[in-house]
Design a protein around this motif. Structure first.
Motif, mmCIF file in Angstrom:
data_model
loop_
_atom_site.group_PDB
_atom_site.id
_atom_site.type_symbol
_atom_site.label_atom_id
_atom_site.label_comp_id
_atom_site.label_asym_id
_atom_site.label_seq_id
_atom_site.Cartn_x
_atom_site.Cartn_y
_atom_site.Cartn_z
ATOM 1 N N GLN A 34 0.859 -1.184 0.000
ATOM 2 C CA GLN A 34 0.000 0.000 0.000
ATOM 3 C C GLN A 34 0.885 1.221 0.000
ATOM 4 O O GLN A 34 1.757 1.369 0.856
ATOM 5 N N TRP A 35 0.675 2.115 -0.958
ATOM 6 C CA TRP A 35 1.425 3.376 -1.027
ATOM 7 C C TRP A 35 0.505 4.441 -1.586
ATOM 8 O O TRP A 35 -0.136 4.235 -2.618
ATOM 9 N N GLU A 36 0.386 5.546 -0.869
ATOM 10 C CA GLU A 36 -0.504 6.617 -1.312
ATOM 11 C C GLU A 36 0.316 7.666 -2.067
ATOM 12 O O GLU A 36 1.166 8.332 -1.468
ATOM 13 N N PRO A 37 0.082 7.796 -3.383
ATOM 14 C CA PRO A 37 0.904 8.723 -4.175
ATOM 15 C C PRO A 37 0.635 10.193 -3.860
ATOM 16 O O PRO A 37 1.500 11.037 -4.070
ATOM 17 N N LYS A 60 5.697 0.940 -0.547
ATOM 18 C CA LYS A 60 6.326 1.732 -1.612
ATOM 19 C C LYS A 60 5.529 1.608 -2.905
ATOM 20 O O LYS A 60 4.703 0.700 -3.053
ATOM 21 N N ASP A 61 5.790 2.569 -3.783
ATOM 22 C CA ASP A 61 5.104 2.595 -5.072
ATOM 23 C C ASP A 61 5.225 1.215 -5.719
ATOM 24 O O ASP A 61 6.337 0.714 -5.911
ATOM 25 N N ILE A 62 4.099 0.633 -6.081
ATOM 26 C CA ILE A 62 4.127 -0.731 -6.630
ATOM 27 C C ILE A 62 4.970 -0.782 -7.911
ATOM 28 O O ILE A 62 5.585 -1.815 -8.208
HETATM 29 C C1 LIG Z 1 -9.365 1.654 -4.275
HETATM 30 S S1 LIG Z 1 -8.159 1.758 -3.027
HETATM 31 C C2 LIG Z 1 -8.211 0.132 -2.379
HETATM 32 C C3 LIG Z 1 -8.713 0.092 -0.976
HETATM 33 C C4 LIG Z 1 -8.672 -1.256 -0.302
HETATM 34 N N1 LIG Z 1 -9.325 -2.311 -1.047
HETATM 35 C C5 LIG Z 1 -9.277 -1.177 1.094
HETATM 36 O O1 LIG Z 1 -10.069 -2.023 1.450
HETATM 37 O O2 LIG Z 1 -8.954 -0.230 1.833
HETATM 38 C C6 LIG Z 1 -6.660 1.791 -3.954
HETATM 39 C C7 LIG Z 1 -5.423 1.947 -3.096
HETATM 40 O O3 LIG Z 1 -4.269 1.914 -3.946
HETATM 41 C C8 LIG Z 1 -3.293 2.778 -3.403
HETATM 42 N N2 LIG Z 1 -2.342 3.144 -4.481
HETATM 43 C C9 LIG Z 1 -2.500 4.066 -5.454
HETATM 44 N N3 LIG Z 1 -1.403 4.130 -6.235
HETATM 45 C C10 LIG Z 1 -0.515 3.202 -5.748
HETATM 46 C C11 LIG Z 1 0.788 2.789 -6.122
HETATM 47 N N4 LIG Z 1 1.416 3.357 -7.175
HETATM 48 N N5 LIG Z 1 1.396 1.820 -5.410
HETATM 49 C C12 LIG Z 1 0.772 1.230 -4.365
HETATM 50 N N6 LIG Z 1 -0.470 1.587 -3.942
HETATM 51 C C13 LIG Z 1 -1.114 2.559 -4.635
HETATM 52 C C14 LIG Z 1 -4.107 3.956 -2.879
HETATM 53 O O4 LIG Z 1 -3.410 4.674 -1.884
HETATM 54 C C15 LIG Z 1 -5.357 3.264 -2.330
HETATM 55 O O5 LIG Z 1 -5.239 3.001 -0.964
#
Ligand SMILES: C[S@@+](CC[C@H](N)C(=O)[O-])C[C@H]1O[C@@H](n2cnc3c(N)ncnc32)[C@H](O)[C@@H]1O
Length: 411
Positions: A34-37, A60-62
């Motif tokens: 999990q990474w919040e951009p 970290k960023d996936i």
């Molecule tokens: C639709 S939410 C999913 C929420 C999750 N299913 C839950 O129950 O809380 C998408 C998630 O992907 C994360 N995210 C966005 N870009 C990302 C990245 N590049 N790398 C990793 N995580 C990312 C966001 O921060 C967000 O928490």
């Protein structure tokens, strides 16, 4: 008992993990990311760690995670954003294809493609708009996902599920997509069986979410032809409506899809069932007299002249009214990420208390609408907690899918 090793991508605050843990102790999350951009602080990941521990969690960023870092697993899960999935021939690698940078579907694709042994199962969640986007080529993005999963060796079923139609407390429509790799018995079963039977009777989704078999509409069969670039360039070029209905299955690029209708008999959970008692609600959730007029304006029907300064033109803006306050004996409307905070809004939920006062919902109540454990996100600001719930999913939906998959594996 054989464990089903799970990797949870885009984990947020862990909705998939909670749902799968509720479904069966066979599920074992072996790695999560999990990474919040948008922000420097990483509170969703902090909540995840607080609830499930630091071990095997990556923040970290996936896009920067190498597949070597991800342990072998049987099931890959994740809720990812609806973006433009179009592909072009890669300039650097003449043979390869490339999706647009930052498009997270291609990160999922990369992880599946490069993993040492492809996971047997994939379970993804997205907004229902995925089946009809983009407007210029309706259904193209979903066609790209299906074609690329097929090329990686997966049969796929999908279903749009509105949690409230199966007794849950929130109206939240999301598409769930399940892939079965060709080395699984389920893949073989899908290959043998009539696709219509799979969608209506035998599939994981129909086992979890009963369908009214007396009704079906807009049934469609077709084959998804061509490589990814040709699907990207040519799918539904004529601008017709999307061929993808709310349920379907694809095996070896052969698609069957149909509009299906829910068949649920049982308790309907409503807003009333999840509310705190008035005396337990902090004062700042109550709507004060000064802002009431603004709330009423935003929730109300309007038809008014407006002026767009940037483009220098005037237009008539019209919208209907929202139910205000929200009805207590119905499931709630969908929680959106902007649900938190005291500023008046058209979309935030407002309920009337026993004594007739109007108030917003507390973070704990929002967690209950998503069927999360009480106070799962405790420790963050109210606005953040509401944001997490606007991003999350209704845990009960994943739980039902998780149970249905285990029962398929046991049979
Ligand atoms: C639709 S939410 C999913 C929420 C999750 N299913 C839950 O129950 O809380 C998408 C998630 O992907 C994360 N995210 C966005 N870009 C990302 C990245 N590049 N790398 C990793 N995580 C990312 C966001 O921060 C967000 O928490």
């Amino acid at each position: 008992m054989k464990k089903i090793k799970v990797v949870e991508l885009f984990a947020g605050v862990g909705g998939f993990r909670i749902g799968l843990n509720n479904a069966s102790n066979k599920y074992d999350v072996v790695w999560s990311n999990q990474w919040e951009p948008a922000t420097k602080s990483q509170e969703a990941s902090d909540v995840y760690i607080k609830q499930f521990g630091e071990k095997n969690h990556s923040n970290k960023d996936i896009a920067k995670v190498t597949t070597k870092e991800i342990p072998e697993h049987n099931l890959l899960v994740g809720g990812f954003p609806c973006q433009d999935y179009s592909v072009a021939k890669s300039l650097s690698k003449s043979k390869g294809i490339s999706g647009k940078k930052g498009v997270l579907w291609w990160e999922i694709h990369r992880i599946l493609k490069d993993s040492k042994s492809r996971p047997e199962f994939v379970l993804l969640e997205n907004v229902d708009r995925l089946l009809t986007s983009p407007a210029s080529q309706r259904g193209r993005d979903f066609a790209i996902i299906l074609a690329s999963l097929s090329d990686l060796g997966y049969a796929v079923e999908w279903r749009i599920i509105n949690a409230a139609e199966y007794g849950m407390p929130q109206r939240r429509r999301r598409v769930f997509i399940m892939g079965y790799h060709k080395n699984t018995p389920i893949y073989e079963k899908i290959k043998k069986i009539d696709s219509k039977n799979w969608v209506f009777d035998e599939g994981t989704f129909s086992e979890a979410f009963n369908i009214d078999k007396s009704k079906n509409r807009n049934t469609n069969n077709f084959n998804l032809k061509g490589d990814l670039i040709s699907v990207s360039n040519n799918f539904n070029k004529k601008g017709e409506s999307s061929p993808f209905q709310n349920a379907g299955v694809m095996i070896e690029r052969d698609i069957f899809t149909s509009k299906v209708f829910p068949n649920y008999v049982g308790k309907q959970t409503t807003i009333k069932d999840i509310l705190l008692r008035e005396k337990d609600v902090p004062e700042n959730f109550f709507i004060d007299k000064n802002s009431l007029e603004r709330w009423e304006y935003l929730k109300g029907a309007k038809k008014e002249k407006r002026f767009n300064k940037k483009r220098n033109f005037s237009y008539v803006y019209a919208e209907g009214s929202m139910i205000f306050p929200d009805k207590l004996n119905y499931p709630s409307r969908t929680i959106i990420t902007g649900e938190g905070g005291s500023s008046p809004s058209r979309f935030k939920h407002v309920v009337k208390t026993e004594s007739g006062r109007l108030r917003r919902l507390t973070p704990l109540e929002l967690e209950r609408l998503n069927m999360f454990p009480d106070n799962h996100t405790d420790g963050c600001t109210d606005i953040k907690r509401a944001f997490f719930m606007g991003n999350a999913l209704v845990v009960g939906v994943v739980e039902k899918i998780g149970k249905a998959l285990v029962s398929k594996l046991d049979n």
